[in-house]
Design a protein around this motif. Structure first.
Motif, PDB file in Angstrom:
ATOM      1  N   TYR A 131       0.850  -1.198   0.000  1.00  0.00           N
ATOM      2  CA  TYR A 131       0.000   0.000   0.000  1.00  0.00           C
ATOM      3  C   TYR A 131       0.880   1.240   0.000  1.00  0.00           C
ATOM      4  CZ  TYR A 131      -3.351   3.547   1.516  1.00  0.00           C
ATOM      5  OH  TYR A 131      -4.130   4.672   1.589  1.00  0.00           O
ATOM      6  N   ASP A 132       0.475   2.241  -0.740  1.00  0.00           N
ATOM      7  CA  ASP A 132       1.181   3.523  -0.700  1.00  0.00           C
ATOM      8  C   ASP A 132       0.194   4.644  -0.985  1.00  0.00           C
ATOM      9  OD1 ASP A 132       3.267   5.291  -0.395  1.00  0.00           O
ATOM     10  OD2 ASP A 132       4.106   4.975  -2.386  1.00  0.00           O
ATOM     11  N   GLN A 133       0.511   5.808  -0.460  1.00  0.00           N
ATOM     12  CA  GLN A 133      -0.351   6.985  -0.617  1.00  0.00           C
ATOM     13  C   GLN A 133       0.527   8.227  -0.514  1.00  0.00           C
ATOM     14  OE1 GLN A 133      -3.477   7.153   2.337  1.00  0.00           O
ATOM     15  NE2 GLN A 133      -3.583   9.386   2.260  1.00  0.00           N
ATOM     16  N   ILE A 134       0.398   9.141  -1.463  1.00  0.00           N
ATOM     17  CA  ILE A 134       1.197  10.366  -1.423  1.00  0.00           C
ATOM     18  C   ILE A 134       0.346  11.564  -1.815  1.00  0.00           C
ATOM     19  CG2 ILE A 134       3.345   9.144  -2.000  1.00  0.00           C
ATOM     20  CD1 ILE A 134       3.084  10.438  -4.829  1.00  0.00           C
ATOM     21  N   SER A 135       0.837  12.746  -1.472  1.00  0.00           N
ATOM     22  CA  SER A 135       0.243  13.991  -1.953  1.00  0.00           C
ATOM     23  C   SER A 135       0.807  14.300  -3.329  1.00  0.00           C
ATOM     24  CB  SER A 135       0.561  15.144  -0.995  1.00  0.00           C
ATOM     25  OG  SER A 135       0.172  16.376  -1.569  1.00  0.00           O
ATOM     26  N   ILE A 136      -0.058  14.677  -4.259  1.00  0.00           N
ATOM     27  CA  ILE A 136       0.413  15.082  -5.580  1.00  0.00           C
ATOM     28  C   ILE A 136       0.257  16.580  -5.804  1.00  0.00           C
ATOM     29  CG2 ILE A 136       0.155  12.845  -6.693  1.00  0.00           C
ATOM     30  CD1 ILE A 136      -2.594  13.620  -7.622  1.00  0.00           C
ATOM     31  N   LYS A 137      -0.511  17.231  -4.929  1.00  0.00           N
ATOM     32  CA  LYS A 137      -0.723  18.665  -5.118  1.00  0.00           C
ATOM     33  C   LYS A 137       0.532  19.472  -4.805  1.00  0.00           C
ATOM     34  CE  LYS A 137      -2.827  19.337  -0.540  1.00  0.00           C
ATOM     35  NZ  LYS A 137      -4.065  19.741   0.174  1.00  0.00           N
ATOM     36  N   GLU A 138       1.415  18.888  -3.959  1.00  0.00           N
ATOM     37  CA  GLU A 138       2.634  19.607  -3.590  1.00  0.00           C
ATOM     38  C   GLU A 138       3.565  19.801  -4.784  1.00  0.00           C
ATOM     39  OE1 GLU A 138       4.252  17.210  -0.522  1.00  0.00           O
ATOM     40  OE2 GLU A 138       2.663  17.647   0.926  1.00  0.00           O
ATOM     41  N   ASN A 139       3.492  18.893  -5.750  1.00  0.00           N
ATOM     42  CA  ASN A 139       4.349  18.973  -6.934  1.00  0.00           C
ATOM     43  C   ASN A 139       3.569  19.320  -8.189  1.00  0.00           C
ATOM     44  OD1 ASN A 139       6.754  18.168  -5.516  1.00  0.00           O
ATOM     45  ND2 ASN A 139       5.943  16.094  -5.492  1.00  0.00           N
ATOM     46  N   ALA A 140       2.439  20.001  -8.004  1.00  0.00           N
ATOM     47  CA  ALA A 140       1.614  20.374  -9.155  1.00  0.00           C
ATOM     48  C   ALA A 140       2.404  21.224 -10.144  1.00  0.00           C
ATOM     49  CB  ALA A 140       0.382  21.133  -8.680  1.00  0.00           C
ATOM     50  N   LYS A 141       2.141  20.994 -11.419  1.00  0.00           N
ATOM     51  CA  LYS A 141       2.838  21.720 -12.480  1.00  0.00           C
ATOM     52  C   LYS A 141       1.803  22.334 -13.423  1.00  0.00           C
ATOM     53  CE  LYS A 141       6.858  18.637 -12.464  1.00  0.00           C
ATOM     54  NZ  LYS A 141       7.671  17.684 -13.259  1.00  0.00           N
ATOM     55  N   PRO A 142       1.355  23.555 -13.138  1.00  0.00           N
ATOM     56  CA  PRO A 142       0.386  24.197 -14.023  1.00  0.00           C
ATOM     57  C   PRO A 142       0.922  24.289 -15.442  1.00  0.00           C
ATOM     58  CG  PRO A 142       0.610  25.425 -11.977  1.00  0.00           C
ATOM     59  CD  PRO A 142       1.704  24.397 -11.987  1.00  0.00           C
ATOM     60  N   ASN A 143       0.058  23.963 -16.393  1.00  0.00           N
ATOM     61  CA  ASN A 143       0.376  24.048 -17.822  1.00  0.00           C
ATOM     62  C   ASN A 143       1.552  23.168 -18.226  1.00  0.00           C
ATOM     63  OD1 ASN A 143      -1.727  25.905 -18.377  1.00  0.00           O
ATOM     64  ND2 ASN A 143      -0.462  27.546 -17.519  1.00  0.00           N
ATOM     65  N   ASP A 144       1.681  22.045 -17.525  1.00  0.00           N
ATOM     66  CA  ASP A 144       2.691  21.052 -17.877  1.00  0.00           C
ATOM     67  C   ASP A 144       2.175  19.689 -17.450  1.00  0.00           C
ATOM     68  OD1 ASP A 144       4.987  19.932 -18.815  1.00  0.00           O
ATOM     69  OD2 ASP A 144       6.339  20.904 -17.389  1.00  0.00           O
ATOM     70  N   PHE A 145       2.833  18.625 -17.910  1.00  0.00           N
ATOM     71  CA  PHE A 145       2.478  17.278 -17.494  1.00  0.00           C
ATOM     72  C   PHE A 145       3.138  16.976 -16.152  1.00  0.00           C
ATOM     73  CE2 PHE A 145       2.401  16.923 -22.233  1.00  0.00           C
ATOM     74  CZ  PHE A 145       1.034  16.763 -22.362  1.00  0.00           C
ATOM     75  N   GLN A 146       2.325  16.533 -15.195  1.00  0.00           N
ATOM     76  CA  GLN A 146       2.829  16.173 -13.876  1.00  0.00           C
ATOM     77  C   GLN A 146       2.741  14.665 -13.699  1.00  0.00           C
ATOM     78  OE1 GLN A 146       0.458  17.441 -10.566  1.00  0.00           O
ATOM     79  NE2 GLN A 146       1.813  16.511  -9.043  1.00  0.00           N
TER      80      GLN A 146
END
Length: 237
Positions: A131-146
């Motif tokens: 099992y794993d769970q992470i935050s992805i909003k911390e590394n958000a990349k507006p107008n790019d592929f994240q």
């Protein structure tokens, strides 16, 4: 480039009262022989869970299960001893492997939970459940592929037992970018979470899906402010 278009209103639908679910591919009581999978992408469910309700404890094995919350909080419990809450801006992955039991509940008294449930067929069977769970909003990349998922634990995002890469694209209207596939022979399933986008001469609206194969790259253009999930996966089962 070969494409397969799935408009939002052609998906399967199940209303269980406490759960409303749209199925891009055959699932449970929804069966469409022309929609069994896209490569190793087996399930793409768009779920809404009523307050105080959820999925009771049930088993899985030999499947990579990814959950992406879109609204609200979802409580997860499993036979590995995990108790966690996943929220919008996070991603959860569970490698079912040799077998795991789990439940998912909306413990909020007033708010709905909306989330994507995605199943990917793994390239390794009988692995130790994980099992794993992470935050992805911390590394958000507006107008790019994240990148939010890959095959490597050393890469950005969560990882699974498959040569798959998931990316989020939060594009402002008019933004256009080329997506380069990570592995030759892979395909990409593009799913519009919100907004409108265009790939080639195909226009996509909210909750439309487009399978893309037989290409090394393609251009994604936002026709309005949009949030889009790109799931690159092997096409060979």
């Amino acid at each position: 480039m070969t494409t397969t278009l799935h408009k939002a209103d052609t998906r399967g639908y199940a209303n269980h009262g406490w759960l409303k679910s749209f199925h891009t591919f055959s699932f449970a009581n929804y069966y469409n022989p022309e929609r069994m999978n896209f490569g190793v992408l087996r399930v793409l469910n768009d779920d809404t869970v009523e307050s105080g309700m959820g999925f009771g404890t049930h088993p899985h094995r030999d499947m990579e299960i990814i959950s992406i919350p879109l609204q609200g909080d979802l409580e997860h419990k499993d036979s590995m001893g995990t108790t966690a809450v996943i929220r919008k801006g996070e991603i959860q992955v569970m490698s079912a492997g040799t077998g795991v039991m789990h439940s998912e509940y909306n413990k909020n008294a007033e708010e709905l939970v909306k989330f994507l449930q995605i199943w990917v067929i793994p390239n390794k069977m009988n692995v130790t459940p994980r099992y794993d769970q992470i935050s992805i909003k911390e590394n958000a990349k507006p107008n790019d592929f994240q990148q939010i998922l890959s095959p490597s634990p050393d890469d950005e995002g969560v990882w699974i037992h498959q040569d798959a890469w998931f990316n989020l694209a939060n594009f402002d209207r008019g933004v256009s970018k080329e997506y380069q596939l990570n592995k030759k022979g892979n395909g990409v399933y593009v799913f519009v979470l919100s907004g409108k986008a265009k790939i080639g001469d195909i226009e996509l609206s909210t909750r439309d899906g487009l399978g893309i194969e037989d290409t090394d790259s393609f251009v994604l253009e936002a026709l309005e402010n949009s949030e889009i999930l790109l799931m690159e996966i092997p096409m060979e089962l």
